[in-house]
Write a protein that holds these residues in place. Structure first.
Motif, short mmCIF file in Angstrom:
data_model
loop_
_atom_site.label_atom_id
_atom_site.label_comp_id
_atom_site.label_asym_id
_atom_site.label_seq_id
_atom_site.Cartn_x
_atom_site.Cartn_y
_atom_site.Cartn_z
N LEU A 5 0.98 -0.79 -0.15
CA LEU A 5 0.14 -0.24 -0.26
C LEU A 5 1.22 1.41 -0.16
CD1 LEU A 5 -2.36 1.27 -0.07
CD2 LEU A 5 -2.50 1.11 2.69
N GLY A 6 1.99 1.31 0.94
CA GLY A 6 2.69 2.39 0.86
C GLY A 6 3.73 2.51 -0.47
N THR A 7 4.08 1.37 -0.99
CA THR A 7 4.66 1.45 -2.63
C THR A 7 3.44 2.00 -3.70
OG1 THR A 7 5.93 0.39 -1.65
CG2 THR A 7 6.46 0.49 -3.68
N PHE A 8 2.45 1.60 -3.00
CA PHE A 8 1.30 2.22 -4.02
C PHE A 8 1.04 3.71 -4.52
CE2 PHE A 8 -2.92 3.45 -5.18
CZ PHE A 8 -3.16 2.55 -5.89
N VAL A 9 1.58 4.49 -3.05
CA VAL A 9 1.13 5.59 -2.57
C VAL A 9 2.11 6.50 -3.41
CG1 VAL A 9 0.89 7.42 -0.92
CG2 VAL A 9 -0.78 4.99 -0.56
N ALA A 35 5.18 7.26 6.32
CA ALA A 35 6.29 6.74 7.45
C ALA A 35 4.97 7.30 8.64
CB ALA A 35 7.43 8.22 7.54
N TYR A 36 4.22 7.59 8.93
CA TYR A 36 3.37 8.55 9.54
C TYR A 36 2.94 7.44 9.84
CZ TYR A 36 6.76 12.13 10.92
OH TYR A 36 7.79 12.74 11.54
N GLY A 37 1.70 6.82 8.99
CA GLY A 37 1.07 6.16 8.74
C GLY A 37 0.63 4.94 8.92
N ILE A 38 1.98 3.91 8.24
CA ILE A 38 2.55 2.87 8.28
C ILE A 38 3.22 3.07 8.52
CG2 ILE A 38 1.14 1.73 6.43
CD1 ILE A 38 3.30 2.06 4.80
N GLY A 39 4.47 3.49 8.95
CA GLY A 39 5.71 3.00 9.87
C GLY A 39 5.68 2.40 11.24
N HIS A 40 4.48 2.59 11.52
CA HIS A 40 4.75 1.72 13.14
C HIS A 40 4.21 -0.16 12.54
CE1 HIS A 40 -0.07 2.41 12.72
NE2 HIS A 40 0.09 1.59 12.56
N ILE A 41 3.89 -0.14 11.26
CA ILE A 41 3.78 -1.60 10.84
C ILE A 41 4.54 -2.22 10.43
CG2 ILE A 41 1.83 -3.44 9.93
CD1 ILE A 41 -0.31 -0.57 9.97
N SER A 42 5.33 -2.16 9.03
CA SER A 42 6.43 -2.23 8.27
C SER A 42 7.56 -1.52 8.66
CB SER A 42 5.58 -2.56 7.10
OG SER A 42 5.23 -0.94 6.50
N GLY A 43 7.80 -0.30 9.28
CA GLY A 43 8.18 0.57 8.79
C GLY A 43 8.50 1.25 7.69
N ALA A 44 7.99 1.35 6.86
CA ALA A 44 7.66 2.54 5.67
C ALA A 44 8.75 2.76 4.90
CB ALA A 44 6.72 2.97 6.34
N HIS A 45 8.96 0.97 4.49
CA HIS A 45 10.22 1.20 3.93
C HIS A 45 10.13 1.72 2.10
CE1 HIS A 45 12.22 -2.19 5.99
NE2 HIS A 45 11.85 -0.92 6.93
N TYR A 54 8.96 -8.31 1.41
CA TYR A 54 9.01 -6.79 1.39
C TYR A 54 9.23 -6.28 -0.21
CZ TYR A 54 8.24 -4.81 6.62
OH TYR A 54 8.53 -4.57 7.51
N TRP A 55 10.45 -6.82 -0.70
CA TRP A 55 10.34 -6.65 -2.79
C TRP A 55 8.92 -7.11 -3.25
CZ3 TRP A 55 16.09 -9.00 -3.71
CH2 TRP A 55 17.42 -7.77 -3.21
N VAL A 56 8.84 -7.84 -2.74
CA VAL A 56 7.77 -8.42 -3.77
C VAL A 56 6.69 -8.23 -3.72
CG1 VAL A 56 5.65 -10.20 -4.05
CG2 VAL A 56 8.18 -11.50 -3.12
N SER A 57 6.31 -7.03 -2.26
CA SER A 57 5.09 -6.24 -2.03
C SER A 57 5.17 -5.05 -2.53
CB SER A 57 4.97 -5.93 -0.40
OG SER A 57 4.64 -7.77 0.06
N GLN A 58 6.19 -4.33 -2.22
CA GLN A 58 6.97 -3.28 -2.87
C GLN A 58 6.80 -3.19 -4.33
OE1 GLN A 58 11.05 -3.41 -1.30
NE2 GLN A 58 9.79 -2.39 0.84
#
Length: 244
Positions: A12-16, A47-57, A80-84
């Motif tokens: 989700l984060g990489t999508f955004v 970073a502030y939206g999902i950082g506490h979940i995955s670190g928001a790489h 993580y690579w696959v998801s990103q």
């Protein structure tokens, strides 16, 4: 946190990131400064939206540097690579659909990364520079190194981690200001892959130059992961280094 939650967050984060950053480049008409700010803002938001979940790489190079630094497992890095990459490609597909829905025709460079005279010509923008392959490699590796050093330092438990998202986002903004005119700024293999797939420019191939925007960021990230270890006294100089 379960790995499936982390994977979803990274996708989700990489999508955004791709949607916001590359979308601004494609449709915003805001110039290099506006695009740089857009990429920085997306990182701060995630970073502030999902950082506490995955670190928001949000970036395979970041995950690679974190793994080299010893802060995550090899298995988690691969997941993580696959998801990103999936998140980035989905965002690229959405941008592609919007592009054609707006009747804009051939996609052209489509915010992809590149280097050289053919790339500069394909952008149709005189502000792009014709940088050599080795120049582009140096730029991408060095700026990724800088990016990872900030990330590793800002997220270190000995640091003020509450400000990490802001520091990282502003660093990415600075990196884009430096390198958009040179390579369109990657420092992120997932972002490069997503745009190269949908790029269709006459006289230049984004996919043909994609290797550089995968390899160079990974090299820079690995060097940063190792350098930060030594910087904080966790490298092999056990006798010569003293910790506070």
């Amino acid at each position: 946190m379960k790995i499936c939650n982390k994977m979803f967050a990274e996708g989700l984060g990489t999508f955004v990131l791709v949607l916001g950053g590359c979308g601004t480049a494609l449709f915003g008409h805001v110039g290099f400064l506006g695009v740089a700010i857009a990429f920085g803002l997306t990182v701060i938001a995630m970073a502030y939206g999902i950082g506490h979940i995955s670190g928001a790489h949000l970036n395979p190079a970041v995950s690679f540097g974190v793994w080299v630094n010893g802060r995550m497992s090899f298995k988690d890095m691969l997941l993580y690579w696959v998801s990103q990459v999936i998140g980035a490609i989905v965002a690229g597909a959405v941008l592609y659909a919007v592009w054609h829905a707006a009747g804009l025709g051939q996609t052209g460079v489509f915010a992809a990364n590149g280097f050289g005279a053919d790339f500069a010509a394909a952008t149709g923008n005189a502000d792009y520079q014709s940088v050599s392959m080795w120049g582009a490699f140096l730029v991408e590796a060095l700026l990724t190194f800088v990016f990872l050093m900030v990330i590793l330092g800002a997220t270190d438990e000995r640091s003020n981690t509450k400000a990490a998202g802001l520091a990282i986002g502003l660093t990415l903004t600075l990196i884009h200001l430096v390198s958009i005119p040179l390579t369109n700024t990657s420092v992120n293999p997932a972002r490069s892959i997503s745009q190269a797939i949908f790029s269709n420019a006459d006289g230049w191939s984004a996919c043909g130059q994609l290797w550089l925007f995968i390899v160079a960021p990974l090299v820079g990230a690995a060097l940063a992961g190792l350098a930060y270890k030594c910087l904080v006294g966790e490298c092999c100089c056990k006798k010569g280094c003293k910790k506070d």
